[in-house]
Design an enzyme around this catalytic site. Structure first.
Site, PDB file in Angstrom:
ATOM      1  N   ILE A   4      -1.016  18.817  57.806  1.00  0.00           N
ATOM      2  CA  ILE A   4       0.446  18.757  57.087  1.00  0.00           C
ATOM      3  C   ILE A   4       1.242  18.329  57.985  1.00  0.00           C
ATOM      4  O   ILE A   4       2.120  17.976  57.912  1.00  0.00           O
ATOM      5  CB  ILE A   4       0.395  20.363  56.889  1.00  0.00           C
ATOM      6  CG1 ILE A   4      -0.599  21.149  56.162  1.00  0.00           C
ATOM      7  CG2 ILE A   4       1.951  20.412  56.147  1.00  0.00           C
ATOM      8  CD1 ILE A   4      -0.983  20.466  54.814  1.00  0.00           C
ATOM      9  N   ASN A  18      -8.204  20.691  66.067  1.00  0.00           N
ATOM     10  CA  ASN A  18      -8.461  20.412  64.796  1.00  0.00           C
ATOM     11  C   ASN A  18      -7.652  19.194  64.162  1.00  0.00           C
ATOM     12  O   ASN A  18      -7.366  19.082  62.982  1.00  0.00           O
ATOM     13  CB  ASN A  18      -8.217  21.574  63.675  1.00  0.00           C
ATOM     14  CG  ASN A  18      -8.987  21.116  62.354  1.00  0.00           C
ATOM     15  OD1 ASN A  18      -9.967  20.581  62.235  1.00  0.00           O
ATOM     16  ND2 ASN A  18      -8.505  21.895  61.379  1.00  0.00           N
ATOM     17  N   SER A  41       1.288  30.597  54.011  1.00  0.00           N
ATOM     18  CA  SER A  41       0.465  30.485  52.970  1.00  0.00           C
ATOM     19  C   SER A  41       0.396  31.151  51.766  1.00  0.00           C
ATOM     20  O   SER A  41       0.854  32.248  51.731  1.00  0.00           O
ATOM     21  CB  SER A  41      -0.925  30.470  53.551  1.00  0.00           C
ATOM     22  OG  SER A  41      -2.094  30.507  52.638  1.00  0.00           O
ATOM     23  N   TYR A  78      -8.004  35.083  58.225  1.00  0.00           N
ATOM     24  CA  TYR A  78      -7.049  33.892  58.326  1.00  0.00           C
ATOM     25  C   TYR A  78      -5.726  34.250  57.729  1.00  0.00           C
ATOM     26  O   TYR A  78      -4.524  34.263  58.219  1.00  0.00           O
ATOM     27  CB  TYR A  78      -7.742  32.635  57.618  1.00  0.00           C
ATOM     28  CG  TYR A  78      -6.756  31.770  57.098  1.00  0.00           C
ATOM     29  CD1 TYR A  78      -6.252  31.820  55.690  1.00  0.00           C
ATOM     30  CD2 TYR A  78      -6.101  30.796  58.117  1.00  0.00           C
ATOM     31  CE1 TYR A  78      -5.203  30.936  55.111  1.00  0.00           C
ATOM     32  CE2 TYR A  78      -4.946  30.078  57.720  1.00  0.00           C
ATOM     33  CZ  TYR A  78      -4.565  29.958  56.070  1.00  0.00           C
ATOM     34  OH  TYR A  78      -3.725  29.236  55.596  1.00  0.00           O
ATOM     35  N   LYS A  98      -1.268  35.140  58.728  1.00  0.00           N
ATOM     36  CA  LYS A  98      -0.294  34.523  58.058  1.00  0.00           C
ATOM     37  C   LYS A  98       0.786  35.569  57.804  1.00  0.00           C
ATOM     38  O   LYS A  98       2.122  35.756  57.831  1.00  0.00           O
ATOM     39  CB  LYS A  98      -0.629  33.854  56.918  1.00  0.00           C
ATOM     40  CG  LYS A  98      -1.475  32.560  57.047  1.00  0.00           C
ATOM     41  CD  LYS A  98      -0.500  31.453  57.852  1.00  0.00           C
ATOM     42  CE  LYS A  98      -1.286  30.078  58.088  1.00  0.00           C
ATOM     43  NZ  LYS A  98      -0.586  28.966  58.711  1.00  0.00           N
ATOM     44  N   TYR A 127       2.731  27.604  51.589  1.00  0.00           N
ATOM     45  CA  TYR A 127       1.734  26.604  50.830  1.00  0.00           C
ATOM     46  C   TYR A 127       1.158  27.254  49.825  1.00  0.00           C
ATOM     47  O   TYR A 127       0.273  28.182  49.993  1.00  0.00           O
ATOM     48  CB  TYR A 127       0.861  25.732  51.826  1.00  0.00           C
ATOM     49  CG  TYR A 127       1.614  25.181  53.052  1.00  0.00           C
ATOM     50  CD1 TYR A 127       0.878  24.822  54.033  1.00  0.00           C
ATOM     51  CD2 TYR A 127       3.170  25.252  53.295  1.00  0.00           C
ATOM     52  CE1 TYR A 127       1.596  24.274  55.168  1.00  0.00           C
ATOM     53  CE2 TYR A 127       3.654  24.730  54.394  1.00  0.00           C
ATOM     54  CZ  TYR A 127       2.814  24.155  55.430  1.00  0.00           C
ATOM     55  OH  TYR A 127       3.583  23.520  56.686  1.00  0.00           O
ATOM     56  N   LEU A 177     -11.652  22.484  48.703  1.00  0.00           N
ATOM     57  CA  LEU A 177     -12.262  21.501  47.484  1.00  0.00           C
ATOM     58  C   LEU A 177     -12.034  20.019  47.565  1.00  0.00           C
ATOM     59  O   LEU A 177     -13.092  19.377  47.414  1.00  0.00           O
ATOM     60  CB  LEU A 177     -11.948  22.091  46.195  1.00  0.00           C
ATOM     61  CG  LEU A 177     -12.124  21.187  44.840  1.00  0.00           C
ATOM     62  CD1 LEU A 177     -13.592  21.498  44.636  1.00  0.00           C
ATOM     63  CD2 LEU A 177     -11.277  21.775  43.671  1.00  0.00           C
ATOM     64  N   GLY A 201     -14.497  36.624  47.915  1.00  0.00           N
ATOM     65  CA  GLY A 201     -13.080  36.642  48.631  1.00  0.00           C
ATOM     66  C   GLY A 201     -12.272  35.502  47.668  1.00  0.00           C
ATOM     67  O   GLY A 201     -11.133  35.577  47.500  1.00  0.00           O
TER      68      GLY A 201
HETATM   69  C1  WQD Z   1     -10.145  25.634  45.773  1.00  0.00           C
HETATM   70  C2  WQD Z   1     -10.941  26.019  44.654  1.00  0.00           C
HETATM   71  C3  WQD Z   1     -12.915  27.469  45.078  1.00  0.00           C
HETATM   72  C4  WQD Z   1     -14.893  24.385  47.365  1.00  0.00           C
HETATM   73  C5  WQD Z   1      -7.643  28.315  50.787  1.00  0.00           C
HETATM   74  C6  WQD Z   1      -6.908  29.202  51.612  1.00  0.00           C
HETATM   75  C7  WQD Z   1      -5.400  28.917  51.602  1.00  0.00           C
HETATM   76  C8  WQD Z   1      -5.314  27.444  52.055  1.00  0.00           C
HETATM   77  C9  WQD Z   1      -5.973  26.688  51.203  1.00  0.00           C
HETATM   78  C10 WQD Z   1      -5.342  26.351  54.296  1.00  0.00           C
HETATM   79  C11 WQD Z   1     -11.389  27.697  44.541  1.00  0.00           C
HETATM   80  C12 WQD Z   1     -13.289  25.883  44.495  1.00  0.00           C
HETATM   81  C13 WQD Z   1     -13.820  24.976  46.719  1.00  0.00           C
HETATM   82  C14 WQD Z   1     -16.273  24.214  46.775  1.00  0.00           C
HETATM   83  C15 WQD Z   1     -15.414  25.108  44.547  1.00  0.00           C
HETATM   84  N1  WQD Z   1      -5.746  27.487  53.340  1.00  0.00           N
HETATM   85  N2  WQD Z   1     -14.097  25.344  45.407  1.00  0.00           N
HETATM   86  N3  WQD Z   1     -16.538  24.321  45.571  1.00  0.00           N
HETATM   87  O1  WQD Z   1      -9.595  28.966  48.544  1.00  0.00           O
HETATM   88  O2  WQD Z   1      -7.768  28.273  47.092  1.00  0.00           O
HETATM   89  O3  WQD Z   1      -7.337  28.388  49.472  1.00  0.00           O
HETATM   90  O4  WQD Z   1      -7.549  26.919  51.199  1.00  0.00           O
HETATM   91  O5  WQD Z   1      -4.818  25.390  53.985  1.00  0.00           O
HETATM   92  O6  WQD Z   1      -4.503  29.723  52.249  1.00  0.00           O
HETATM   93  O7  WQD Z   1      -6.962  30.513  51.011  1.00  0.00           O
HETATM   94  O8  WQD Z   1      -8.851  26.615  48.476  1.00  0.00           O
HETATM   95  O9  WQD Z   1      -9.935  24.449  48.191  1.00  0.00           O
HETATM   96  O10 WQD Z   1     -11.371  26.429  49.410  1.00  0.00           O
HETATM   97  O11 WQD Z   1     -10.722  26.166  46.800  1.00  0.00           O
HETATM   98  O12 WQD Z   1     -15.853  25.516  43.530  1.00  0.00           O
HETATM   99  O13 WQD Z   1     -17.072  23.632  47.434  1.00  0.00           O
HETATM  100  O14 WQD Z   1     -12.225  25.358  44.631  1.00  0.00           O
HETATM  101  O15 WQD Z   1     -13.845  28.675  44.519  1.00  0.00           O
HETATM  102  O16 WQD Z   1     -11.576  28.093  43.382  1.00  0.00           O
HETATM  103  P1  WQD Z   1      -8.322  28.186  48.385  1.00  0.00           P
HETATM  104  P2  WQD Z   1     -10.596  25.798  48.266  1.00  0.00           P
END
Ligand code: WQD
Length: 338
Positions: free
Chosen positions: A12, A35, A124, A149, A153, A177, A200, A294
């Protein structure tokens, strides 16, 4: 006017540096590269044609931070300097509380000593916790977080709000965010997580480019139209522009203001996979697996306050998010390390 981006070489921060430089701000970056990579800042200078003052150091190191304030006339601090892997925070809670709180408290103490009165914090949507229902509004109370984490925040928001209450000259902007994704349109900078990504989009990108065999969808039995979770993905360039809008806003503002930085439009995991496959031309392989501990089913924003007060709204859609992520990943399959 000069901004100090603590943790500014990260995903970011580096994209924000581009937008601050384009908006005419001078930029100093303080980063310990835990990182991130100094190469990101070299590429920021290439994209913008403008110099960045790059200081290698830890935002929790009082001497290092105090020296930055002594050497530069800082108008506003933008605080990105934190560990951010949800799963890692569960395994290493003390490291997360120590790092994320120490960087914040050190920055605030050094700001106080230097008479710097403006700070924007990289918060976040995770602070909404489980008690609130989407679309999340800034008027909702912070909820119980599901991981260390998220708690850091939430605690840092509280620390900043209390600091602003004690010092009427302090201006604090909390940017919540949602899910930052994508990359600068040049493909020169992007998301380059060290180790196995948690999120993801980088996992989608690494699967599409062949670094990973297939993606596991965390649950296909949620109460959504296609059975997969929904999130508010936002292009990192839109997010970066939101930071410029926030710093422009705080010039005439005191106290604390909270803004959601999202699009207000949720997409499911399967929709993301389809969009990425279209953008990359690769039929991304995936399997439906168990739910991830979670995870919440639905997370998305009510983004109207940022539009009303900051004059900011997200402009880039899912196709651009996936196009720009793929452009970065396919040209930098191993990130900044080449
Ligand atoms: C998104 C969706 C997963 C990986 C987290 C933090 C947030 C921010 C962003 C830092 C979810 C699904 C994911 C995979 C999947 N933190 N998924 N297979 O959990 O919404 O947010 O990251 O910047 O504060 O909480 O993001 O990208 O981990 O997941 O199905 O291999 O994708 O279940 O629904 P999340 P994510």
């Amino acid at each position: 006017m000069r901004v100090l981006l603590c943790g500014g070489a990260g995903f970011i921060g580096s994209h924000s540096a581009v937008e601050f430089l384009k908006a005419g701000y001078d930029v100093t970056v303080l980063d310990n590269f835990v990182n991130s990579s100094p190469e990101a800042i070299r590429r920021v200078e290439k994209i913008t044609g403008r110099p960045v003052t790059m200081v290698e150091g830890d935002a929790a190191d009082r001497e290092a931070v105090a020296k930055v304030f002594a050497d530069e006339d800082i108008f506003c601090v933008v605080h990105y300097a934190g560990l951010k892997a949800v799963g890692e925070s569960v395994e290493q809670p003390v490291r997360y509380y120590r790092n994320n709180l120490d960087t914040t408290l050190t920055i605030l103490e050094c700001m106080q000593n230097a008479g710097v009165k403006n700070i924007v914090f990289s918060s976040s949507a995770t602070v909404y916790g489980e008690a609130n229902e989407p679309p999340y509004s800034e008027t909702m109370p912070r909820g119980a977080c599901t991981n260390p984490y998220g708690w850091t925040k939430s605690m840092i928001e509280q620390i900043l709000e209390d600091a602003a209450k004690a010092d009427p000259e302090l201006s604090v902007i909390l940017l919540r965010y949602f899910n930052p994704v994508g990359a600068h349109e040049s493909g020169l900078i992007g998301e380059d997580p060290k180790g196995r990504p948690n999120n993801l989009m980088p996992l989608l990108a690494q699967t599409a480019v062949g670094l990973r065999e297939k993606l596991t969808v965390y649950g296909g039995d949620w109460d959504t139209p296609d059975g997969t979770c929904r999130r508010d993905y936002i292009h990192v360039t839109d997010l970066a522009e939101g930071h410029v809008a926030a710093v422009n806003y705080l010039k005439d503002h005191r106290g604390t203001e909270i803004f959601n930085i999202g699009t207000g439009t949720p997409y499911s995991v399967l929709e993301m996979i389809r969009a990425y496959s279209e953008a990359s031309g690769v039929d991304v392989p995936y399997e439906i697996g168990d739910r991830r501990a979670g995870d919440l089913q639905d997370v998305w924003s009510d983004a109207t306050k940022a539009k009303e007060l900051l004059g900011w709204e997200a402009k880039l859609g899912l196709a651009e998010m996936c196009r720009d992520s793929w452009n970065w990943q396919s040209h930098n399959p191993r990130g900044y390390e080449g």
